[in-house]
Design a protein around this motif. Sequence first.
Motif, mmCIF file in Angstrom:
data_model
loop_
_atom_site.group_PDB
_atom_site.id
_atom_site.type_symbol
_atom_site.label_atom_id
_atom_site.label_comp_id
_atom_site.label_asym_id
_atom_site.label_seq_id
_atom_site.Cartn_x
_atom_site.Cartn_y
_atom_site.Cartn_z
ATOM 1 N N ILE A 113 0.820 -1.227 0.000
ATOM 2 C CA ILE A 113 0.000 0.000 0.000
ATOM 3 C C ILE A 113 0.855 1.279 0.000
ATOM 4 O O ILE A 113 0.590 2.200 -0.780
ATOM 5 N N PRO A 114 1.903 1.390 0.843
ATOM 6 C CA PRO A 114 2.735 2.607 0.784
ATOM 7 C C PRO A 114 3.374 2.820 -0.593
ATOM 8 O O PRO A 114 3.508 3.968 -1.051
ATOM 9 N N LEU A 115 3.757 1.731 -1.265
ATOM 10 C CA LEU A 115 4.327 1.847 -2.608
ATOM 11 C C LEU A 115 3.272 2.319 -3.601
ATOM 12 O O LEU A 115 3.532 3.184 -4.438
ATOM 13 N N GLU A 116 2.071 1.749 -3.495
ATOM 14 C CA GLU A 116 0.966 2.161 -4.380
ATOM 15 C C GLU A 116 0.671 3.647 -4.197
ATOM 16 O O GLU A 116 0.463 4.382 -5.164
ATOM 17 N N ARG A 117 0.638 4.072 -2.920
ATOM 18 C CA ARG A 117 0.314 5.472 -2.612
ATOM 19 C C ARG A 117 1.362 6.416 -3.200
ATOM 20 O O ARG A 117 1.037 7.436 -3.804
ATOM 21 N N TYR A 118 2.629 6.051 -3.046
ATOM 22 C CA TYR A 118 3.709 6.910 -3.562
ATOM 23 C C TYR A 118 3.690 6.953 -5.095
ATOM 24 O O TYR A 118 3.801 8.017 -5.704
ATOM 25 N N VAL A 119 3.513 5.784 -5.730
ATOM 26 C CA VAL A 119 3.521 5.729 -7.196
ATOM 27 C C VAL A 119 2.343 6.522 -7.769
ATOM 28 O O VAL A 119 2.473 7.185 -8.805
ATOM 29 N N GLN A 176 14.723 7.838 -2.303
ATOM 30 C CA GLN A 176 14.784 8.659 -1.081
ATOM 31 C C GLN A 176 13.435 9.303 -0.767
ATOM 32 O O GLN A 176 13.004 9.338 0.390
ATOM 33 N N ASP A 177 12.755 9.779 -1.824
ATOM 34 C CA ASP A 177 11.441 10.405 -1.621
ATOM 35 C C ASP A 177 10.436 9.391 -1.099
ATOM 36 O O ASP A 177 9.628 9.686 -0.217
ATOM 37 N N PHE A 178 10.504 8.185 -1.670
ATOM 38 C CA PHE A 178 9.581 7.148 -1.195
ATOM 39 C C PHE A 178 9.848 6.817 0.275
ATOM 40 O O PHE A 178 8.918 6.715 1.080
ATOM 41 N N MET A 179 11.131 6.667 0.621
ATOM 42 C CA MET A 179 11.483 6.318 2.007
ATOM 43 C C MET A 179 10.970 7.363 3.004
ATOM 44 O O MET A 179 10.558 7.027 4.110
ATOM 45 N N LYS A 180 10.980 8.622 2.590
ATOM 46 C CA LYS A 180 10.498 9.691 3.489
ATOM 47 C C LYS A 180 9.010 9.537 3.789
ATOM 48 O O LYS A 180 8.540 9.910 4.856
ATOM 49 N N THR A 181 8.255 8.977 2.829
ATOM 50 C CA THR A 181 6.805 8.833 3.046
ATOM 51 C C THR A 181 6.484 7.771 4.092
ATOM 52 O O THR A 181 5.391 7.762 4.660
ATOM 53 N N LEU A 182 7.433 6.853 4.348
ATOM 54 C CA LEU A 182 7.156 5.728 5.243
ATOM 55 C C LEU A 182 7.002 6.159 6.697
ATOM 56 O O LEU A 182 6.332 5.485 7.484
ATOM 57 N N GLU A 183 7.614 7.292 7.040
ATOM 58 C CA GLU A 183 7.553 7.744 8.435
ATOM 59 C C GLU A 183 6.108 7.966 8.888
ATOM 60 O O GLU A 183 5.708 7.545 9.962
ATOM 61 N N LYS A 184 5.310 8.611 8.025
ATOM 62 C CA LYS A 184 3.922 8.909 8.407
ATOM 63 C C LYS A 184 2.910 7.989 7.745
ATOM 64 O O LYS A 184 1.805 7.807 8.256
ATOM 65 N N ALA A 185 3.263 7.419 6.615
ATOM 66 C CA ALA A 185 2.287 6.611 5.870
ATOM 67 C C ALA A 185 2.865 5.251 5.491
ATOM 68 O O ALA A 185 2.686 4.774 4.371
ATOM 69 N N GLY A 186 3.562 4.634 6.437
ATOM 70 C CA GLY A 186 4.177 3.338 6.181
ATOM 71 C C GLY A 186 3.268 2.180 6.561
ATOM 72 O O GLY A 186 2.092 2.369 6.896
ATOM 73 N N PRO A 187 3.808 0.959 6.570
ATOM 74 C CA PRO A 187 2.997 -0.234 6.865
ATOM 75 C C PRO A 187 2.470 -0.277 8.301
ATOM 76 O O PRO A 187 1.566 -1.047 8.603
ATOM 77 N N GLN A 188 3.049 0.559 9.182
ATOM 78 C CA GLN A 188 2.574 0.577 10.576
ATOM 79 C C GLN A 188 1.103 0.991 10.675
ATOM 80 O O GLN A 188 0.450 0.744 11.686
#
Length: 541
Positions: free
Chosen positions: A382-388, A413-425
Amino acid sequence: MSHVLTRVPLVFQVIYPHHSKLSEKEKTSICYLSFPDSNSGCLGDTQFCFRFRQGSNRKSSLSCFLETTDRDAPPCLKREQGHYYGYVYFRQVRDKSLKRGYFQKSLVLISKLPYVTFFHSLLKIMAPEYFEKQEPCLEAACNDIDRWPTPHPGRILTLPIMGVVIKVRIPTCYDKPGTSQLVQSAQSDSLVSIVLPTIHEVDLFRCFYPVFFHIQMLWELVLLGEALVVMAPSPAESSDTVLALASCISPLRYSSDFRPYFTIHDSEFKEYTTRTQAPPSVILGVTNPFFAKTLQHWPHIIRIGDMKQAGEMAKQMKVKKLKNLKTLDSKPGVYTAYKPYLNKDEEIIKQLQKGVQQKRPSAAQNAILRRYFLELTQSFIIPLERYVASLMPLQKSISPWKSPPQLRPFIQQDFMKTLEKAGPQLTSRLKGDWIGLYRHFLKSPNFDGWFRNRRREMMQKLEALHLEALCEEDLQQRIEKHTEVESVDLVLKLKDKLVQAEKDQLPVRPGTLTKLKSHIDAVILALPEDLQGILHKPSTP
């Protein structure tokens, strides 16, 4: 849909349809793969499947009608581009009247489609009849199959075969994952002999039971496209386990090679067993003891014993060291030095153990495990789908008179930054090094396959939006401001777009292509008659 072959050891007896074209290399592969290794000791009837490379420089005779099947199919059910599947029904029984002392024969279905459950069910009907009545019975079966409709996703198909009727539904990419859309109704099913709730899913719990303490680690290894070998006592257990592994990351498609049953005679044997380079990204299923030595250098080895119905609890808890794997007789378990990125999920283990103790039906255990894998994969993807999705240009930036805008590039790097607030957690209770898992995944064939597919879908969406924008324009008003040459050029470009849109089956709003055709016709009619002739004057209704 398929070719039907029958084989006695290393000899083809018959191929249906007779016009089927297989290269000598393909025939040799089928010959070796359609019989168990001699050490397997498979007495009675055995079913398994294999997968082999399609010969180069040759188009598949099956591809013509499968393009429509592909369009709406989920990723894991799209046809194979460079491989065939072989579905085998093998019989070995004692027969003193024969020189070898045994009757040994295989009936094999060759197809581009990964409909494992369906083809195994089909062979259960065809093979026993064929072994009794020989060729005429195969001819009758092929005549039945010839009359079947195209396997279009979403449609419920009623398929007559040799006096039996099978009812199936091919899933679509629009189905909610984890659900079966086929409902049995007593009224309409009075003539139906077999209703298949799934055409492709194997029993995950039965396949993973010998190693179910390690299911989460195995999910990571498959997700990352790691080199895996399954050592099993028979082709049936080997092929089921490999198929279970490849499907455990669904709805993500496993993009690397996998061989449900692999032998020393396989044309890729040298390529896959060489020690001069790292093992490739592939899952191999083997039964020959020779592989215990040949593949000893592989980083991850799964050794499974006989798959009995889960009565007694699996004992092996710890991951075993690779140096302890000397022969195919080594104890069942997972032999690897891999350290999982995620903390172990004890909840799913307890839930499955409780099910075994309470004698929960196998179908229920399978459903629990399938849902667990599905939710784990969805939390990851889901985080990958959201970023793409964020790489898609805004709709207002699409101009009908300019080329469609480009997708923005995927920047790690941009994708990794999104994981902090919208990651799999947000959707998973699991803790661990999710960042490390994503970093590793972004280098894997599975990410490459997934991103190529998503990128293609998004490019098609942009093309579709561009076409829709063109349809809203007043083309006749536009050509009034242009020369005849420019108008002809516009018509030719629009015609090309129309042909491409139909070929690629772009996801346009209903009526868009019809509207564009009428626009083109109107523009042509506004041109001088000699030009209308050149541009194929539209026929008057």
